[in-house]
Design a protein around this motif. Sequence first.
Motif, PDB file in Angstrom:
ATOM      1  N   ARG A 170       5.209  -5.559  -5.399  1.00  0.00           N
ATOM      2  CA  ARG A 170       4.082  -5.860  -6.310  1.00  0.00           C
ATOM      3  C   ARG A 170       3.076  -6.746  -5.581  1.00  0.00           C
ATOM      4  N   PHE A 171       2.188  -6.103  -4.846  1.00  0.00           N
ATOM      5  CA  PHE A 171       1.208  -6.829  -4.051  1.00  0.00           C
ATOM      6  C   PHE A 171       0.095  -7.385  -4.931  1.00  0.00           C
ATOM      7  N   ALA A 172      -0.756  -8.215  -4.339  1.00  0.00           N
ATOM      8  CA  ALA A 172      -1.865  -8.824  -5.078  1.00  0.00           C
ATOM      9  C   ALA A 172      -2.781  -7.743  -5.653  1.00  0.00           C
ATOM     10  N   ASP A 173      -3.306  -8.007  -6.826  1.00  0.00           N
ATOM     11  CA  ASP A 173      -4.154  -7.017  -7.494  1.00  0.00           C
ATOM     12  C   ASP A 173      -5.365  -6.646  -6.636  1.00  0.00           C
ATOM     13  N   ASN A 174      -5.617  -5.358  -6.559  1.00  0.00           N
ATOM     14  CA  ASN A 174      -6.851  -4.840  -5.972  1.00  0.00           C
ATOM     15  C   ASN A 174      -7.282  -3.644  -6.819  1.00  0.00           C
ATOM     16  N   PRO A 175      -8.483  -3.130  -6.641  1.00  0.00           N
ATOM     17  CA  PRO A 175      -8.937  -2.015  -7.493  1.00  0.00           C
ATOM     18  C   PRO A 175      -8.013  -0.811  -7.455  1.00  0.00           C
ATOM     19  N   PHE A 176      -7.477  -0.481  -6.274  1.00  0.00           N
ATOM     20  CA  PHE A 176      -6.571   0.664  -6.172  1.00  0.00           C
ATOM     21  C   PHE A 176      -5.324   0.438  -7.029  1.00  0.00           C
ATOM     22  N   LEU A 178      -4.768  -1.629  -9.514  1.00  0.00           N
ATOM     23  CA  LEU A 178      -5.058  -1.699 -10.943  1.00  0.00           C
ATOM     24  C   LEU A 178      -5.314  -0.317 -11.519  1.00  0.00           C
ATOM     25  N   ASP A 179      -5.942   0.543 -10.727  1.00  0.00           N
ATOM     26  CA  ASP A 179      -6.182   1.920 -11.171  1.00  0.00           C
ATOM     27  C   ASP A 179      -4.857   2.660 -11.347  1.00  0.00           C
ATOM     28  N   GLN A 232       0.106  13.648  -9.554  1.00  0.00           N
ATOM     29  CA  GLN A 232       0.175  12.726 -10.688  1.00  0.00           C
ATOM     30  C   GLN A 232       1.622  12.410 -11.043  1.00  0.00           C
ATOM     31  N   ALA A 233       2.495  13.433 -11.004  1.00  0.00           N
ATOM     32  CA  ALA A 233       3.904  13.210 -11.326  1.00  0.00           C
ATOM     33  C   ALA A 233       4.551  12.254 -10.330  1.00  0.00           C
ATOM     34  N   VAL A 234       4.237  12.416  -9.053  1.00  0.00           N
ATOM     35  CA  VAL A 234       4.801  11.510  -8.043  1.00  0.00           C
ATOM     36  C   VAL A 234       4.230  10.107  -8.219  1.00  0.00           C
ATOM     37  N   MET A 235       2.913  10.006  -8.439  1.00  0.00           N
ATOM     38  CA  MET A 235       2.304   8.689  -8.629  1.00  0.00           C
ATOM     39  C   MET A 235       2.877   7.977  -9.842  1.00  0.00           C
ATOM     40  N   ASP A 236       3.155   8.725 -10.909  1.00  0.00           N
ATOM     41  CA  ASP A 236       3.753   8.119 -12.100  1.00  0.00           C
ATOM     42  C   ASP A 236       5.078   7.447 -11.763  1.00  0.00           C
ATOM     43  N   ARG A 237       5.835   8.044 -10.847  1.00  0.00           N
ATOM     44  CA  ARG A 237       7.151   7.507 -10.499  1.00  0.00           C
ATOM     45  C   ARG A 237       7.044   6.354  -9.508  1.00  0.00           C
ATOM     46  N   ILE A 238       6.311   6.555  -8.411  1.00  0.00           N
ATOM     47  CA  ILE A 238       6.313   5.533  -7.355  1.00  0.00           C
ATOM     48  C   ILE A 238       5.315   4.411  -7.610  1.00  0.00           C
ATOM     49  N   GLY A 239       4.367   4.641  -8.544  1.00  0.00           N
ATOM     50  CA  GLY A 239       3.320   3.658  -8.755  1.00  0.00           C
ATOM     51  C   GLY A 239       3.498   2.764  -9.955  1.00  0.00           C
ATOM     52  N   ARG A 240       4.233   3.238 -10.991  1.00  0.00           N
ATOM     53  CA  ARG A 240       4.281   2.421 -12.206  1.00  0.00           C
ATOM     54  C   ARG A 240       5.549   2.608 -13.039  1.00  0.00           C
ATOM     55  N   SER A 241       6.537   3.345 -12.562  1.00  0.00           N
ATOM     56  CA  SER A 241       7.792   3.478 -13.305  1.00  0.00           C
ATOM     57  C   SER A 241       8.745   2.343 -12.929  1.00  0.00           C
ATOM     58  N   GLU A 242       9.936   2.372 -13.500  1.00  0.00           N
ATOM     59  CA  GLU A 242      10.922   1.341 -13.193  1.00  0.00           C
ATOM     60  C   GLU A 242      11.381   1.389 -11.737  1.00  0.00           C
ATOM     61  N   GLU A 243      11.134   2.498 -11.045  1.00  0.00           N
ATOM     62  CA  GLU A 243      11.551   2.605  -9.646  1.00  0.00           C
ATOM     63  C   GLU A 243      10.459   2.188  -8.666  1.00  0.00           C
ATOM     64  N   SER A 244       9.278   1.835  -9.150  1.00  0.00           N
ATOM     65  CA  SER A 244       8.152   1.598  -8.247  1.00  0.00           C
ATOM     66  C   SER A 244       8.382   0.417  -7.304  1.00  0.00           C
ATOM     67  N   LEU A 245       9.177  -0.567  -7.735  1.00  0.00           N
ATOM     68  CA  LEU A 245       9.448  -1.745  -6.911  1.00  0.00           C
ATOM     69  C   LEU A 245      10.846  -1.711  -6.294  1.00  0.00           C
TER      70      LEU A 245
END
Length: 319
Positions: A170-176, A178-179, A232-245
């Motif tokens: 969970r890196f520091a917030d940036n526009p990418f 947050l999007d 989109q399906a991959v981004m949903d998993r690696i970017g904001r699901s419980e497995e993203s971190l």
Amino acid sequence: MLAWGLALVLVVALATAIALWRDPLLPIRLEYARQRRAAGLVPAQIEAAGHRWAYATSAQFKADAPVVVMIHGFTGSKENWYPLARALRGRYRLLIPDLPGWGESERKPDAVYGFPEQAAHVAAFIAALSPDVPVVLLGHSMGGGIAALAAARHPGRIAKLGLLDAAGVRFADNPFGLDVLSGNNPFAVHDAASLRRYVDSVFFDEPSKPWIPWPASWGLIRQRIRDADFEQAVMDRIGRSEESLLPGEEAVHIRQPTLLLWGRQDAVIDPSALELYAQRIPQARKLLLDGCGHMSLIERVDAVAEAVVTLIESNPTTQ
């Protein structure tokens, strides 16, 4: 004679136009083939983890050469590594795959391609091609998160680890970021403007940005539109699901000598991620490259090659 020459030019021009109409990505494919040959690589395929993998590998290498596996990032492909492969040519046995679901490798409609699944896929790929010799595993962006998780879960397969601008913390917030957290895919491409925005977001160094002429740009846009649901399906998993971190959480189990390398101007995975990984991997060597964005492996290929060689050639006690 002049008429024959003109006729030949017209025939060649017509044949070229027909070829580009049938395959607008042909110029990109030809350029990638040129880069592959310059790097001393040949194309290959293998079945592993229930998928057909396309990969590039060293045409020639010494029997006792270290084995280096390179894992690309989100929307990337094996070709992203060709400039680095050229800088490393002749020193190591290089294995550079398209991950399952990406590039020329097999994509299964009902399969899941998140961090844990791809880490298991990479471990199986390594087992198939280097069953007796632990490898040096390099991962970029999404591929960095995959590589970190693979190193934590399959330490017997991986001797050393390189994480380049890696996802998974969970890196520091940036526009990418947050999007991504808002539910979008900032890498989505659907027209010429979004293609330019995509290139500008991943590259900071202007001369390193690829030139994509028409009709290759049109073909690339069409391909990315076709891949939009998958992305989109991959981004949903690696970017904001419980497995993203998950990669960062399990990085505390990484004991291998490790390189953490970032571009100081990375607008995708903020450089604060380097320190977050370093807190979990205290033995890691850290390198922050100035004047460099997310595509460090292309923007600063000589510096990256030097860092990778240092990782490979150094003894664990000197890390």
